[in-house]
Design a protein around this motif. Structure first.
Motif, PDB file in Angstrom:
ATOM      1  N   PHE A 150       0.837  -1.203   0.000  1.00  0.00           N
ATOM      2  CA  PHE A 150       0.000   0.000   0.000  1.00  0.00           C
ATOM      3  C   PHE A 150       0.868   1.247   0.000  1.00  0.00           C
ATOM      4  N   LEU A 151       0.351   2.282  -0.643  1.00  0.00           N
ATOM      5  CA  LEU A 151       1.031   3.578  -0.656  1.00  0.00           C
ATOM      6  C   LEU A 151       0.013   4.642  -0.264  1.00  0.00           C
ATOM      7  N   PHE A 152       0.388   5.477   0.683  1.00  0.00           N
ATOM      8  CA  PHE A 152      -0.474   6.568   1.143  1.00  0.00           C
ATOM      9  C   PHE A 152       0.262   7.870   0.843  1.00  0.00           C
ATOM     10  N   GLU A 153      -0.353   8.688   0.023  1.00  0.00           N
ATOM     11  CA  GLU A 153       0.364   9.852  -0.489  1.00  0.00           C
ATOM     12  C   GLU A 153      -0.444  11.123  -0.248  1.00  0.00           C
ATOM     13  N   GLU A 154       0.213  12.130   0.284  1.00  0.00           N
ATOM     14  CA  GLU A 154      -0.453  13.429   0.483  1.00  0.00           C
ATOM     15  C   GLU A 154      -0.891  13.995  -0.849  1.00  0.00           C
ATOM     16  N   LYS A 155      -2.050  14.622  -0.822  1.00  0.00           N
ATOM     17  CA  LYS A 155      -2.500  15.322  -2.023  1.00  0.00           C
ATOM     18  C   LYS A 155      -1.767  16.653  -2.108  1.00  0.00           C
ATOM     19  N   GLU A 156      -1.870  17.247  -3.271  1.00  0.00           N
ATOM     20  CA  GLU A 156      -1.360  18.605  -3.419  1.00  0.00           C
ATOM     21  C   GLU A 156      -1.991  19.443  -2.316  1.00  0.00           C
ATOM     22  N   THR A 157      -1.169  20.052  -1.500  1.00  0.00           N
ATOM     23  CA  THR A 157      -1.745  20.855  -0.415  1.00  0.00           C
ATOM     24  C   THR A 157      -1.917  22.298  -0.875  1.00  0.00           C
ATOM     25  N   GLU A 158      -2.480  23.100  -0.005  1.00  0.00           N
ATOM     26  CA  GLU A 158      -2.655  24.525  -0.319  1.00  0.00           C
ATOM     27  C   GLU A 158      -1.317  25.152  -0.681  1.00  0.00           C
ATOM     28  N   ARG A 159      -1.364  26.138  -1.543  1.00  0.00           N
ATOM     29  CA  ARG A 159      -0.126  26.853  -1.848  1.00  0.00           C
ATOM     30  C   ARG A 159       0.278  27.678  -0.633  1.00  0.00           C
ATOM     31  N   GLN A 160       1.553  27.913  -0.495  1.00  0.00           N
ATOM     32  CA  GLN A 160       2.058  28.718   0.614  1.00  0.00           C
ATOM     33  C   GLN A 160       2.153  30.163   0.164  1.00  0.00           C
ATOM     34  N   ILE A 161       1.754  31.065   1.018  1.00  0.00           N
ATOM     35  CA  ILE A 161       1.744  32.476   0.645  1.00  0.00           C
ATOM     36  C   ILE A 161       3.040  33.141   1.103  1.00  0.00           C
ATOM     37  N   ASN A 162       3.540  34.061   0.308  1.00  0.00           N
ATOM     38  CA  ASN A 162       4.763  34.778   0.652  1.00  0.00           C
ATOM     39  C   ASN A 162       4.489  35.651   1.888  1.00  0.00           C
ATOM     40  N   PRO A 163       5.142  35.374   3.021  1.00  0.00           N
ATOM     41  CA  PRO A 163       4.831  36.095   4.259  1.00  0.00           C
ATOM     42  C   PRO A 163       5.140  37.596   4.163  1.00  0.00           C
ATOM     43  N   LEU A 164       6.107  37.935   3.330  1.00  0.00           N
ATOM     44  CA  LEU A 164       6.468  39.354   3.141  1.00  0.00           C
ATOM     45  C   LEU A 164       5.294  40.119   2.530  1.00  0.00           C
ATOM     46  N   PHE A 165       4.649  39.458   1.580  1.00  0.00           N
ATOM     47  CA  PHE A 165       3.495  40.081   0.910  1.00  0.00           C
ATOM     48  C   PHE A 165       2.341  40.272   1.892  1.00  0.00           C
ATOM     49  N   VAL A 166       2.146  39.272   2.757  1.00  0.00           N
ATOM     50  CA  VAL A 166       1.088  39.363   3.780  1.00  0.00           C
ATOM     51  C   VAL A 166       1.340  40.577   4.667  1.00  0.00           C
ATOM     52  N   ALA A 167       2.602  40.749   5.075  1.00  0.00           N
ATOM     53  CA  ALA A 167       2.954  41.855   5.968  1.00  0.00           C
ATOM     54  C   ALA A 167       2.807  43.205   5.261  1.00  0.00           C
ATOM     55  N   GLN A 168       3.313  43.275   4.027  1.00  0.00           N
ATOM     56  CA  GLN A 168       3.265  44.547   3.278  1.00  0.00           C
ATOM     57  C   GLN A 168       1.829  45.007   3.043  1.00  0.00           C
ATOM     58  N   GLN A 169       0.973  44.064   2.689  1.00  0.00           N
ATOM     59  CA  GLN A 169      -0.405  44.411   2.324  1.00  0.00           C
ATOM     60  C   GLN A 169      -1.370  44.354   3.511  1.00  0.00           C
ATOM     61  N   LYS A 170      -0.826  43.914   4.668  1.00  0.00           N
ATOM     62  CA  LYS A 170      -1.663  43.745   5.874  1.00  0.00           C
ATOM     63  C   LYS A 170      -2.932  42.952   5.555  1.00  0.00           C
ATOM     64  N   LEU A 171      -2.713  41.778   4.990  1.00  0.00           N
ATOM     65  CA  LEU A 171      -3.851  40.956   4.542  1.00  0.00           C
ATOM     66  C   LEU A 171      -4.626  40.392   5.733  1.00  0.00           C
ATOM     67  N   ASP A 172      -5.950  40.360   5.597  1.00  0.00           N
ATOM     68  CA  ASP A 172      -6.742  39.732   6.661  1.00  0.00           C
ATOM     69  C   ASP A 172      -6.888  38.224   6.380  1.00  0.00           C
ATOM     70  N   ILE A 173      -7.428  37.519   7.374  1.00  0.00           N
ATOM     71  CA  ILE A 173      -7.482  36.047   7.292  1.00  0.00           C
ATOM     72  C   ILE A 173      -8.288  35.547   6.073  1.00  0.00           C
ATOM     73  N   PRO A 174      -9.487  36.081   5.828  1.00  0.00           N
ATOM     74  CA  PRO A 174     -10.232  35.572   4.663  1.00  0.00           C
ATOM     75  C   PRO A 174      -9.474  35.765   3.351  1.00  0.00           C
ATOM     76  N   THR A 175      -8.757  36.889   3.233  1.00  0.00           N
ATOM     77  CA  THR A 175      -7.992  37.129   2.008  1.00  0.00           C
ATOM     78  C   THR A 175      -6.843  36.121   1.886  1.00  0.00           C
ATOM     79  N   ILE A 176      -6.176  35.876   3.007  1.00  0.00           N
ATOM     80  CA  ILE A 176      -5.070  34.900   2.987  1.00  0.00           C
ATOM     81  C   ILE A 176      -5.591  33.536   2.552  1.00  0.00           C
TER      82      ILE A 176
END
Ligand SMILES: [Zn+2]
Ligand SMILES: [Zn+2]
Length: 306
Positions: A150-176
């Motif tokens: 048997f093989l158990f394999e993770e699916k493609e997970t969510e993309r990771q967001i650039n933390p610098l961009f989050v800080a610069q734009q002051k993104l809120d949780i729903p936007t992230i």
């Protein structure tokens, strides 16, 4: 990081010993609990390991040698007695459901829950199930009777967001969350930034392959190429390679060769013959070929890291 955890419930082969129960393992991923093989004694082992049998979602039975499934009817019966109502999915050789039904019929047991049985197929690697986190595959191995890995394999997970961009734009949780699931970003002035400029995929998907009881054959590696952690049987030391071949098993050196060929990151060896009390020579033999090898001993827990 989401935990992806392997617990070795039993690491012995046909004859259990005081140190090693016969084969069973638990895989836990983000609230999902999988049981691979269920030898005699598995229920007691799970109790000792404080793993609740009620939480088992799916059972995978590799083949119908007793050291891989003689505990299953006991487990099924206990789940009935302690009041399980959630369905239990079982993947296994086609004859397994007839065996279970006969045992239930003979004891006049009418289960309080439903068993969803899925017969494994012999032609190559098969996607047998998927949920929101994992893809589940079976593949035939080479043994005296039909047997599957048997093989158990993770699916493609969510993309990771650039933390610098989050800080610069002051993104809120729903936007992230929206960006992580693929949306482009539009700022307050109506300027749109494409998703792929502010996110990146996770480096890799984690996976776990379970491969026992089998003769050594390089072609098996194609079923789990690049796997994060490979569990592969090392029933014998390599000086008994002839015995291994005759009995459709593998040696500790062959386990290491398999991990090497499959580009595995880590190897766990198990299914040790009851003749061995000291397993260090088997570990040494494996590590000489594939250094990142560990013994899979009863009660051991392995976390698959990114
Ligand atoms: Zn076995
Ligand atoms: Zn077997």
């Amino acid at each position: 990081m989401i935990p992806f955890r392997i617990t070795i419930v039993g690491s012995g082969s046909a004859i259990p010993t005081l140190q090693r129960a016969a084969t069973s393992q638990v895989v836990q991923y983000n609230g999902t609990t999988l049981l691979i093989d269920c030898a005699e004694g598995t229920q007691i082992q799970l109790k000792k390991l404080k793993i609740s049998i009620m939480r088992i979602d799916h059972v995978f039975i590799s083949h119908l040698h007793g050291d891989h499934y003689f505990g299953l009817i006991g487990l099924i019966n206990t789940l009935h007695l302690i009041g399980r109502t959630n369905p239990l999915t079982i993947f296994g050789p086609s004859e397994l459901i007839d065996i279970l039904n006969l045992q239930l019929k003979a004891s006049d047991t009418k289960l309080r829950y439903t068993i969803h049985f899925n017969a494994l197929q012999t032609d190559g690697k098969q996607l047998i199930f998927e949920d929101k986190n994992l893809r589940y595959y079976s593949f035939p191995v080479i043994h005296r009777i039909p047997t599957w890995g048997f093989l158990f394999e993770e699916k493609e997970t969510e993309r990771q967001i650039n933390p610098l961009f989050v800080a610069q734009q002051k993104l809120d949780i729903p936007t992230i969350k929206a960006i992580k699931s693929g949306s482009d970003y539009t700022d307050g002035n109506g300027n749109t930034v494409a998703n792929n400029l502010i996110t990146f995929p996770l480096d890799k998907r984690r996976s776990y392959a379970f491969c026992t009881d089998t003769s050594f054959d390089e072609r098996l590696a194609t079923y789990f190429n690049g796997v994060s952690v490979l569990y592969y049987e090392a029933t014998f030391m390599h000086h008994m390679a002839d015995t291994a071949a005759e009995t459709f098993h593998s040696t500790s050196k062959q386990a290491a060769q398999m991990a090497l060929i499959a580009n595995a990151e880590k190897l766990l060896i198990g299914h040790f013959s009851s003749r061995y009390t000291d397993l260090q020579p088997l570990l040494d033999e494996s590590r000489a070929v594939f250094p990142n090898t560990d013994l899979a001993l009863d009660g051991n827990v392995f976390e698959i890291a990114v």
